[in-house]
Design an enzyme around this catalytic site. Sequence first.
Site, PDB file in Angstrom:
ATOM      1  N   TYR A 110       0.848  -1.205   0.000  1.00 43.41           N
ATOM      2  CA  TYR A 110       0.000   0.000   0.000  1.00 43.41           C
ATOM      3  C   TYR A 110       0.889   1.264   0.000  1.00 43.41           C
ATOM      4  O   TYR A 110       0.524   2.303  -0.546  1.00 43.41           O
ATOM      5  CB  TYR A 110      -0.964  -0.026   1.185  1.00 43.41           C
ATOM      6  N   LYS A 140      -2.972   8.340   2.946  1.00 41.51           N
ATOM      7  CA  LYS A 140      -4.178   8.155   3.777  1.00 41.51           C
ATOM      8  C   LYS A 140      -3.933   8.627   5.212  1.00 41.51           C
ATOM      9  O   LYS A 140      -4.844   9.143   5.867  1.00 41.51           O
ATOM     10  CB  LYS A 140      -4.634   6.687   3.767  1.00 41.51           C
TER      11      LYS A 140
HETATM   12  P1  NAD Z   1     -13.306   3.759  -7.640  1.00 43.56           P
HETATM   13  O1  NAD Z   1     -12.264   3.493  -8.679  1.00 43.56           O
HETATM   14  O2  NAD Z   1     -14.678   3.334  -7.938  1.00 43.56           O
HETATM   15  O3  NAD Z   1     -13.312   5.282  -7.227  1.00 43.56           O
HETATM   16  C1  NAD Z   1     -12.143   6.073  -7.238  1.00 43.56           C
HETATM   17  C2  NAD Z   1     -12.549   7.393  -7.839  1.00 43.56           C
HETATM   18  O4  NAD Z   1     -11.488   8.307  -7.809  1.00 43.56           O
HETATM   19  C3  NAD Z   1     -12.979   7.260  -9.320  1.00 43.56           C
HETATM   20  O5  NAD Z   1     -14.278   7.765  -9.482  1.00 43.56           O
HETATM   21  C4  NAD Z   1     -11.973   8.139 -10.049  1.00 43.56           C
HETATM   22  O6  NAD Z   1     -12.552   8.792 -11.168  1.00 43.56           O
HETATM   23  C5  NAD Z   1     -11.627   9.121  -8.935  1.00 43.56           C
HETATM   24  N1  NAD Z   1     -10.392   9.867  -9.195  1.00 43.56           N
HETATM   25  C6  NAD Z   1      -9.100   9.438  -9.251  1.00 43.56           C
HETATM   26  N2  NAD Z   1      -8.286  10.445  -9.570  1.00 43.56           N
HETATM   27  C7  NAD Z   1      -9.073  11.557  -9.710  1.00 43.56           C
HETATM   28  C8  NAD Z   1      -8.820  12.911 -10.058  1.00 43.56           C
HETATM   29  N3  NAD Z   1      -7.584  13.365 -10.341  1.00 43.56           N
HETATM   30  N4  NAD Z   1      -9.868  13.773 -10.107  1.00 43.56           N
HETATM   31  C9  NAD Z   1     -11.130  13.345  -9.856  1.00 43.56           C
HETATM   32  N5  NAD Z   1     -11.429  12.060  -9.522  1.00 43.56           N
HETATM   33  C10 NAD Z   1     -10.400  11.188  -9.461  1.00 43.56           C
HETATM   34  O7  NAD Z   1     -12.732   3.033  -6.310  1.00 43.56           O
HETATM   35  P2  NAD Z   1     -13.248   3.074  -4.796  1.00 43.56           P
HETATM   36  O8  NAD Z   1     -12.667   1.845  -4.184  1.00 43.56           O
HETATM   37  O9  NAD Z   1     -14.689   3.317  -4.740  1.00 43.56           O
HETATM   38  O10 NAD Z   1     -12.442   4.312  -4.198  1.00 43.56           O
HETATM   39  C11 NAD Z   1     -13.059   5.389  -3.537  1.00 43.56           C
HETATM   40  C12 NAD Z   1     -12.292   5.761  -2.273  1.00 43.56           C
HETATM   41  O11 NAD Z   1     -12.375   4.690  -1.343  1.00 43.56           O
HETATM   42  C13 NAD Z   1     -10.796   6.021  -2.472  1.00 43.56           C
HETATM   43  O12 NAD Z   1     -10.426   7.101  -1.636  1.00 43.56           O
HETATM   44  C14 NAD Z   1     -10.160   4.762  -1.952  1.00 43.56           C
HETATM   45  O13 NAD Z   1      -8.865   4.980  -1.492  1.00 43.56           O
HETATM   46  C15 NAD Z   1     -11.099   4.454  -0.809  1.00 43.56           C
HETATM   47  N6  NAD Z   1     -11.058   3.076  -0.301  1.00 43.56           N
HETATM   48  C16 NAD Z   1     -11.132   2.009  -1.144  1.00 43.56           C
HETATM   49  C17 NAD Z   1     -11.101   0.721  -0.638  1.00 43.56           C
HETATM   50  C18 NAD Z   1     -11.143  -0.474  -1.558  1.00 43.56           C
HETATM   51  O14 NAD Z   1     -10.699  -1.553  -1.147  1.00 43.56           O
HETATM   52  N7  NAD Z   1     -11.680  -0.362  -2.758  1.00 43.56           N
HETATM   53  C19 NAD Z   1     -10.993   0.518   0.748  1.00 43.56           C
HETATM   54  C20 NAD Z   1     -10.918   1.636   1.592  1.00 43.56           C
HETATM   55  C21 NAD Z   1     -10.956   2.917   1.060  1.00 43.56           C
HETATM   56  O1  0WE Z   2      -7.143   3.012  -1.567  1.00 41.28           O
HETATM   57  C1  0WE Z   2      -7.098   2.003  -2.211  1.00 41.28           C
HETATM   58  C2  0WE Z   2      -6.608   2.014  -3.651  1.00 41.28           C
HETATM   59  C3  0WE Z   2      -6.494   3.397  -4.225  1.00 41.28           C
HETATM   60  C4  0WE Z   2      -5.756   3.447  -5.536  1.00 41.28           C
HETATM   61  C5  0WE Z   2      -5.855   2.463  -6.509  1.00 41.28           C
HETATM   62  C6  0WE Z   2      -5.161   2.596  -7.698  1.00 41.28           C
HETATM   63  C7  0WE Z   2      -5.183   1.536  -8.775  1.00 41.28           C
HETATM   64  C8  0WE Z   2      -4.902   2.110 -10.143  1.00 41.28           C
HETATM   65  C9  0WE Z   2      -4.938   4.530  -5.771  1.00 41.28           C
HETATM   66  N1  0WE Z   2      -4.246   4.669  -6.926  1.00 41.28           N
HETATM   67  C10 0WE Z   2      -4.354   3.729  -7.888  1.00 41.28           C
HETATM   68  N2  0WE Z   2      -3.639   3.915  -9.035  1.00 41.28           N
HETATM   69  C11 0WE Z   2      -3.827   3.144 -10.133  1.00 41.28           C
HETATM   70  O2  0WE Z   2      -3.120   3.316 -11.160  1.00 41.28           O
HETATM   71  N3  0WE Z   2      -7.475   0.815  -1.612  1.00 41.28           N
HETATM   72  C12 0WE Z   2      -7.775   0.818  -0.212  1.00 41.28           C
HETATM   73  C13 0WE Z   2      -7.517  -0.498  -2.316  1.00 41.28           C
HETATM   74  C14 0WE Z   2      -6.186  -1.152  -2.139  1.00 41.28           C
HETATM   75  O3  0WE Z   2      -5.154  -0.798  -2.913  1.00 41.28           O
HETATM   76  C15 0WE Z   2      -4.048  -1.533  -2.490  1.00 41.28           C
HETATM   77  C16 0WE Z   2      -4.429  -2.345  -1.419  1.00 41.28           C
HETATM   78  C17 0WE Z   2      -5.799  -2.108  -1.185  1.00 41.28           C
HETATM   79  C18 0WE Z   2      -6.641  -2.723  -0.122  1.00 41.28           C
HETATM   80  C19 0WE Z   2      -2.741  -1.519  -2.961  1.00 41.28           C
HETATM   81  C20 0WE Z   2      -1.804  -2.356  -2.374  1.00 41.28           C
HETATM   82  C21 0WE Z   2      -2.172  -3.171  -1.307  1.00 41.28           C
HETATM   83  C22 0WE Z   2      -3.488  -3.185  -0.829  1.00 41.28           C
END
Ligand code: NAD
Ligand code: 0WE
Length: 260
Positions: free
Chosen positions: A157, A164
Amino acid sequence: MGFLSGKKALIVGLASKRSIAWGIAQAMHREGAELAFTFQNEKLQDRVEKMAGELDSEITFPCDVASDEQIDAVFEGLDNYWDHLDIIVHSVAFANKEELEGDYLDKVTRKGFALAQDISSYSLTALAKAGRNMMQGRNGAIITLSYYGAEKIVPNYNTMGVAKASLEANVRYMAYAMGAEGIRVNAISAGPLRTLAAAGISQFRKIGEHVEKNAPIQRNITIEEVGNAAAFLCSDLASGITGEVMHVDGGYNILGMTYK
Ligand code: NAD
Ligand code: 0WE
């Protein structure tokens, strides 16, 4: 009557029906909120407009959160529809993919570190600065999404974990700065979810399996569960809660050690 009836919410970070933002939008809509959405770029425009329509919203704006001009334009545009705003949902993160794999020190770069901080942490502040005027004189609420990797080591991560951690501190400083205006600022630390942001992450399956085996609830959480918690935190039911990072992770974060 839903517990968000009469509230107006701007949702930033919708990309697909797997997005956490979609779970939040559905819950807020169910509880009676009126919604507006942004989309990151033209590639996402049609999809976001269609999803907005399903939740009775025809208010959408382009917004790359790296651009102050685009952020300002969102609130100028919103002003044409609404005379105030109650809720901002920030569900956005980005780091270069190469920095989410392998040895942290080998992979991190000055530019990549700054980019992750800008898109994943500062953008929350930028939205709040621009939206502040429209949120005056009411019980406003801002919510963002974090992950356990802010607090403890999650392999790979890396750069995102540091971003974060910054986001969670940002929530506290923003809560302190905006409290007197009646605006509350909170985060949800969500368990792993199969969204687009999780797609390209190698080993993501392993993380989900590990949680299933070890979390108190013995399964992964859903975007609906995050949505319900977000709707609550942005409602007047949560009027005493600000600066908080609430875990919606099936209890994973309470573990010290697990063995049988
Ligand atoms: P997602 O890909 O559906 O959403 C991520 C969003 O970020 C997308 O809509 C993308 O368009 C937007 N984004 C990225 N760069 C951007 C920019 N420069 N300007 C505007 N928008 C931008 O994935 P998600 O999992 O729903 O992620 C949403 C949030 O939840 C993130 O902050 C992620 O870190 C957090 N999160 C995700 C997880 C997971 O496991 N998926 C767990 C905990 C927290
Ligand atoms: O916050 C996240 C992921 C956010 C994210 C994902 C991507 C994928 C595509 C940010 N930047 C990018 N850039 C890209 O090009 N999570 C909480 C999901 C996540 O991501 C990981 C995790 C988990 C959980 C990455 C490594 C290890 C665990």
